[in-house]
Design a protein around this motif. Structure first.
Motif, PDB file in Angstrom:
ATOM      1  N   SER A 135      53.184  55.554  34.739  1.00 19.09           N
ATOM      2  CA  SER A 135      53.614  56.022  33.424  1.00 19.09           C
ATOM      3  C   SER A 135      53.853  57.524  33.479  1.00 19.09           C
ATOM      4  O   SER A 135      53.241  58.239  34.277  1.00 19.09           O
ATOM      5  CB  SER A 135      52.597  55.670  32.342  1.00 19.09           C
ATOM      6  N   ARG A 156      58.705  60.872  29.122  1.00 19.87           N
ATOM      7  CA  ARG A 156      60.153  60.866  29.262  1.00 19.87           C
ATOM      8  C   ARG A 156      60.738  60.675  27.873  1.00 19.87           C
ATOM      9  O   ARG A 156      60.308  59.790  27.134  1.00 19.87           O
ATOM     10  CB  ARG A 156      60.586  59.723  30.199  1.00 19.87           C
ATOM     11  N   GLN A 157      61.696  61.495  27.518  1.00 22.81           N
ATOM     12  CA  GLN A 157      62.295  61.442  26.191  1.00 22.81           C
ATOM     13  C   GLN A 157      61.219  61.534  25.105  1.00 22.81           C
ATOM     14  O   GLN A 157      61.181  60.764  24.152  1.00 22.81           O
ATOM     15  CB  GLN A 157      63.120  60.165  26.035  1.00 22.81           C
ATOM     16  N   ARG A 197      58.029  60.911  24.935  1.00 23.92           N
ATOM     17  CA  ARG A 197      56.888  60.022  24.793  1.00 23.92           C
ATOM     18  C   ARG A 197      56.541  59.427  26.151  1.00 23.92           C
ATOM     19  O   ARG A 197      57.349  59.446  27.081  1.00 23.92           O
ATOM     20  CB  ARG A 197      57.128  58.922  23.767  1.00 23.92           C
ATOM     21  N   ASP A 225      55.823  56.433  28.689  1.00 28.22           N
ATOM     22  CA  ASP A 225      56.211  55.040  28.897  1.00 28.22           C
ATOM     23  C   ASP A 225      55.941  54.630  30.338  1.00 28.22           C
ATOM     24  O   ASP A 225      55.808  55.474  31.232  1.00 28.22           O
ATOM     25  CB  ASP A 225      57.696  54.830  28.584  1.00 28.22           C
ATOM     26  N   ILE A 254      57.142  53.389  33.779  1.00 31.42           N
ATOM     27  CA  ILE A 254      58.394  53.629  34.497  1.00 31.42           C
ATOM     28  C   ILE A 254      58.400  52.836  35.807  1.00 31.42           C
ATOM     29  O   ILE A 254      57.419  52.845  36.563  1.00 31.42           O
ATOM     30  CB  ILE A 254      58.559  55.123  34.825  1.00 31.42           C
ATOM     31  N   HIS A 271      63.695  53.110  35.404  1.00 28.69           N
ATOM     32  CA  HIS A 271      63.849  52.168  34.297  1.00 28.69           C
ATOM     33  C   HIS A 271      62.567  52.165  33.483  1.00 28.69           C
ATOM     34  O   HIS A 271      61.477  51.913  34.016  1.00 28.69           O
ATOM     35  CB  HIS A 271      64.127  50.761  34.826  1.00 28.69           C
ATOM     36  N   SER A 272      62.692  52.472  32.185  1.00 33.70           N
ATOM     37  CA  SER A 272      61.535  52.442  31.295  1.00 33.70           C
ATOM     38  C   SER A 272      61.258  51.002  30.882  1.00 33.70           C
ATOM     39  O   SER A 272      62.106  50.339  30.282  1.00 33.70           O
ATOM     40  CB  SER A 272      61.780  53.308  30.063  1.00 33.70           C
ATOM     41  N   THR A 317      58.753  50.029  28.856  1.00 34.12           N
ATOM     42  CA  THR A 317      58.071  49.916  27.562  1.00 34.12           C
ATOM     43  C   THR A 317      58.793  50.668  26.450  1.00 34.12           C
ATOM     44  O   THR A 317      58.215  50.918  25.398  1.00 34.12           O
ATOM     45  CB  THR A 317      56.628  50.432  27.678  1.00 34.12           C
ATOM     46  N   ALA A 318      60.044  51.016  26.663  1.00 28.23           N
ATOM     47  CA  ALA A 318      60.782  51.776  25.654  1.00 28.23           C
ATOM     48  C   ALA A 318      60.903  51.006  24.348  1.00 28.23           C
ATOM     49  O   ALA A 318      61.046  51.603  23.281  1.00 28.23           O
ATOM     50  CB  ALA A 318      62.170  52.134  26.179  1.00 28.23           C
ATOM     51  N   ALA A 343      53.799  54.613  22.134  1.00 28.07           N
ATOM     52  CA  ALA A 343      53.848  55.026  23.528  1.00 28.07           C
ATOM     53  C   ALA A 343      52.865  54.201  24.354  1.00 28.07           C
ATOM     54  O   ALA A 343      51.965  53.549  23.819  1.00 28.07           O
ATOM     55  CB  ALA A 343      53.527  56.517  23.645  1.00 28.07           C
TER      56      ALA A 343
END
Length: 387
Positions: free
Chosen positions: A293, A296-297, A299, A301, A303, A313-314, A316-317, A322
């Motif tokens: 984790s 990113r952006q 919060r 998440d 990854i 690639h996130s 848990t977006a 979060a």
């Protein structure tokens, strides 16, 4: 450990289902209430729900949650990051008092070793030994998983310096090679936190990372800074056993950071992500991706990094809150993450599922080898206390 309040909330079948209807109700209410009123309603509902089933008697500890029905079982205290034995019949964890092991068919946990143990212990692949960091002794320690007898001790300070600063592992711990022949761990070379490898019998110590020193470094390192530009975090062995994934944390702006792959036999490294993990790093079973984790952006998440292309690639977006400290199931088809006060499970073509330990915040999820249970370090949630 008193769990009277928790037992009072169990249904006749022993399953903790009482929290699920309020969660679904809150999801429907959000469509109708203005944001401010919605927040007040959530807090009021949470307070009402908790008042009937949670009291000060619910203490922090290690718990096991069934992934089939959400049933919660108390494993032991005090809370520490849990790790399953390879056979799935025992859990181990460390805390400021030492290392504890709970064999599931035994009535209670037993203390295996003394000392302040940061991070998480590591089972050997055959399940016969446990490795951990004793911060009081500033050493890597390997003991028998049954008797607690010491197998060997390796000082973390491989430079034999004055010991003014040692790594404090909190996001992970030592890690065994898949064949059990070697251990990788965070060591101290007198200038910064590095990664060392030692044979399973305590011989053959080697430092496998050498991070650059600051150009203007002077004096000696302190607990707030090091002479190195960056520091290494806890490594993770690849499934093939020739590479470790190492998170690197900068000591100054512009210093190297991210996740690197280090070939422990030849000393070659390459960066696969510039993101700075806020969790331990783990490998997908096929060895083609990493999981951790990171922020990113704006919060945190979970990854996934595909190593061939360094594509991020996130995972848990799509969650409303979060997430942190992702754990991968044994077959790599599901992840469990901390999110809110509970653990959310994603993957395997199923909708997201949330699991909770009533009255406590679930942290550091760990899958059982067969995927039938998740162990967590459940700690007191300040929001519950004040409501």
């Amino acid at each position: 450990m008193r769990v009277d309040a928790m037992n009072a909330c169990r249904t006749a079948g022993g399953r903790l289902r009482w929290l699920r209807p309020p969660v679904r109700l809150m999801q429907h209410l959000i469509r109708w209430f203005p944001r401010t009123l919605w927040r007040l309603s959530v807090l009021g509902l949470a307070a009402t729900t908790m008042a009937g089933c949670v009291s000060a008697d619910v203490e922090s500890g290690v718990f096991m949650i069934s992934t089939a029905d959400g049933a919660v079982e108390y494993i032991g205290e005090s809370a520490g990051i849990p790790v399953w034995s390879p056979t799935g019949d025992a859990l181990a964890w460390g805390n400021e008092d030492g290392v504890f092991v709970r064999v599931l068919d035994e009535p209670e946990a037993r203390q295996l070793a003394d000392g302040n143990v940061p991070g998480v212990p590591a089972w050997s692949p055959d399940g016969n030994r446990l490795a951990f960091v004793d911060s009081d002794a500033a050493s890597l320690v390997v003991v028998s998983a049954t008797s607690g007898s010491e197998q060997f001790t390796q000082p973390i300070d491989v430079s034999r310096s004055d010991g003014s600063r040692f790594p404090l592992v909190t996001l992970g711990g030592p890690t065994w090679a898949p064949d059990g022949s070697r251990l990788a761990f965070v060591c101290w070379d007198g200038a910064g936190d590095e990664v060392c490898v030692v044979d399973a019998d305590g011989r053959g110590l080697r430092q496998v990372t050498r991070l650059k020193l600051r150009g203007s470094a002077a004096g000696t390192p302190t607990r707030q800074s090091t002479m190195a530009e960056s520091n290494a975090g806890p490594p993770a062995w690849s499934p093939r056993g020739n590479i470790v994934a190492v998170p690197i944390y900068p000591e100054r702006p512009g210093a190297p950071t991210g996740v690197f792959l280090v070939n422990v036999d030849v000393g070659v490294a390459r960066r696969v992500s510039s993101l700075q993990p806020n969790s331990a790093v783990s490998w997908f079973p096929n060895g083609g991706s990493l999981l951790f984790s990171a922020f990113r952006q704006e919060r945190s998440d979970a990854i996934r990094v595909r190593l061939r292309t360094s594509t991020l690639h996130s995972l848990t977006a799509g969650l409303p809150q979060a997430s942190r400290n992702p754990a991968l199931s044994g077959d790599g088809s599901q992840i469990a993450v901390e999110s809110g006060t509970g653990v959310v499970v994603l993957g395997a073509g199923r909708p997201a599922r949330e699991f909770t330990v009533p009255g406590l915040r679930s942290t550091y999820p760990a899958w059982s080898p067969g995927g039938e249970a998740i162990a967590v370090a459940a700690i007191t949630d300040p929001i519950v206390i004040y409501n």
